[in-house]
Motif scaffolding. Structure first.
Motif: not given
Lengths: 189, 285
Positions: A72-97
């Motif tokens: 959701c936008p709130a989590v996407r923004d929070w993740v972007a600001f605090h970790t900078g982790a690039p968001l991706t699909g399941p097939s190329h991820c190192m972490f999934a949540l």
């Protein structure tokens, strides 16, 4: 970006991350044990434990897949600001949540290669509750047997059967965390 | 007093996250060597850069750190690493095995049994047990993936045919949970049995070779051997000259130019504790 996205990170990043990592490492080294992990206040629907795990392990080097409600936008923004982790699909991820139902099917995640079994995804599974009852666990890190309230049995049996390939799991609920590495043998209690 | 010019435990946070991810994968695949982007540390390779990076990634401010070099708390390497973390992480230090929560070690496992909650960090020079048999990383990696460990048994067999027994006395290869053959770092084979079923978390860091591997607590670790030549944990057949211990691993110390020598515990904390309890060996002053 909502100003709330700037809040909820570690107050003292180096020391908070050190404490959070100790909890995660102890959980991974002793499958089935529950550990408190605090310091993060991520936006809903993330639990504080899942937020602390993200802050401790994720950064610009770790593609992250947000599944279901977590995307959701709130989590996407929070993740972007605090970790900078690039968001991706399941097939190329190192972490999934996400929640267990949202994360499936497990066959889409990278399980590593025979040469590099470490190149596999770690799934952070949000749970309503975590207790040390339920599925029976045996294997490295466990003296005789342990128990953990897993969201299923068959998926984890199939995962363990692929050892040394496979996925590793962190389970989070509130401020609690448990883990299940691929090396653990799972059976119904 | 923490040196404020550095981040907590010296390394920057992104480096620690990278090392922490490697440690978690190492714990999930016991005995498998996880590649990591080893950093330059303020000490030369061979002085424990891998162990120091692993320690930096696991230390919390409340930890009590013990550092040993060949069992001794008072050698240059151990003293420097201890003061390094005292200065950069502000952690308490100790020489007592029982009081330590994190123990960084070079080439020994403490005599006193470890307990649950302790973390043992090994400094590893060459993490690949097959390296001296096969120099190509691409090949050894394939051998691990195919579980092709025949070459290692040939090496041990050649030991037997040449010397009548397995002459490998340190860095004796082990098999972890019946899957990966692992180098336990150059610990004497006397220490090998302590690797298995240990309540502590064991982490291995090789800085120059850029590898991290791990053993979770209660992991089954078997020293490679043959049915007719079973593994034997050996030590010098003497009691300790200072504390009289007969069960501990001993260093041989040359005392003069006329062949004089004495055997003393390699684990200084073990020896001091025994001497404080009134035990005396034949060379004790």
């Amino acid at each position: 970006m909502d100003a709330h996205a700037l809040e909820g990170g570690f107050a003292d990043p180096a020391r908070d991350a050190a404490h959070a990592f100790r909890a995660i490492m102890n959980a991974m080294a002793r499958p089935g044990t529950l550990h408190d992990i605090t310091g993060a206040t991520p936006p809903a629907p993330l639990s504080p434990a899942a937020g602390a795990a993200l802050l401790t392990l994720c950064d610009t080097d770790t593609p992250l897949y947000l599944a279901g409600d977590a995307d959701c936008p709130a989590v996407r923004d929070w993740v972007a600001f605090h970790t900078g982790a690039p968001l991706t699909g399941p097939s190329h991820c190192m972490f999934a949540l996400g929640r267990w139902e949202a994360l499936g099917p497990l066959s889409t995640y990278p399980v590593g290669t025979p040469d590099y079994p470490d190149r596999s995804a770690t799934l952070i599974v949000e749970m309503d509750a975590l207790t040390d009852t339920g599925a029976r666990l045996t294997g490295p890190g466990i003296r005789d047997a342990a128990a953990l309230s897993l969201p299923g049995i068959d998926a984890f049996c199939a995962n363990a059967a692929r050892f040394p390939l496979g996925l590793d799991f962190l389970f989070t609920s509130g401020a609690q965390l448990a883990a299940l590495p691929r090396s653990t043998h799972v059976e119904a209690a | 007093m923490t040196d404020q010019a550095y981040n907590f435990a010296y390394l920057d946070e992104q480096t620690k996250r990278m090392i922490r991810r490697a440690i978690l994968k190492g714990l999930a695949i016991p005995g498998y060597q996880v590649p990591f982007a080893s950093r330059e540390m303020p000490m030369p390779y061979g002085w424990g850069t891998g162990g120091v990076q692993v320690s930096a990634a696991v230390l919390t401010p409340e930890d009590r750190l013990k550092v040993i070099d060949q069992g001794a708390d008072d050698t240059t390497n151990a003293v420097s690493i201890r003061s390094f973390f005292q200065r950069t992480a502000g952690v308490e230090t100790t020489t007592k095995t029982a009081e330590a929560s994190v123990i960084q070690t070079r080439h020994r496992i403490p005599e006193e049994p470890l307990r649950e909650g302790q973390i043992l960090v090994y400094q590893v020079p060459i993490p690949e047990p097959l390296r001296f048999l096969e120099p190509r990383e691409s090949e050894t990696r394939k051998m691990h993936s195919l579980e092709e460990y025949g070459l290692m048994h040939v090496k041990l067999y050649e030991d037997i045919s040449r010397h009548g027994h397995i002459a490998t006395a340190y860095a004796y290869p082990v098999k972890v949970e019946a899957r990966y053959v692992m180098d336990p770092s150059p610990i004497p084979k006397f220490d090998n049995p302590k690797l298995s079923d240990n309540p502590a978390i064991q982490l291995f860091g090789a800085g120059r070779e850029q590898r991290i591997y791990a053993l979770p607590p209660w992991t089954q670790v078997a020293s490679l051997d043959f049915e007719d030549h079973p593994f034997e944990a050996s030590k010098a057949d003497h009691p300790c000259g200072l504390c009289g211990a007969t069960e501990s691993y001993l260093d041989e110390v040359i005392t003069d130019d006329a062949g004089g020598r004495m055997f003393v515990c390699s684990d200084t904390d073990h020896c001091d504790t025994r001497q404080a309890a009134g035990h005396r060996g034949k060379d004790a002053a």
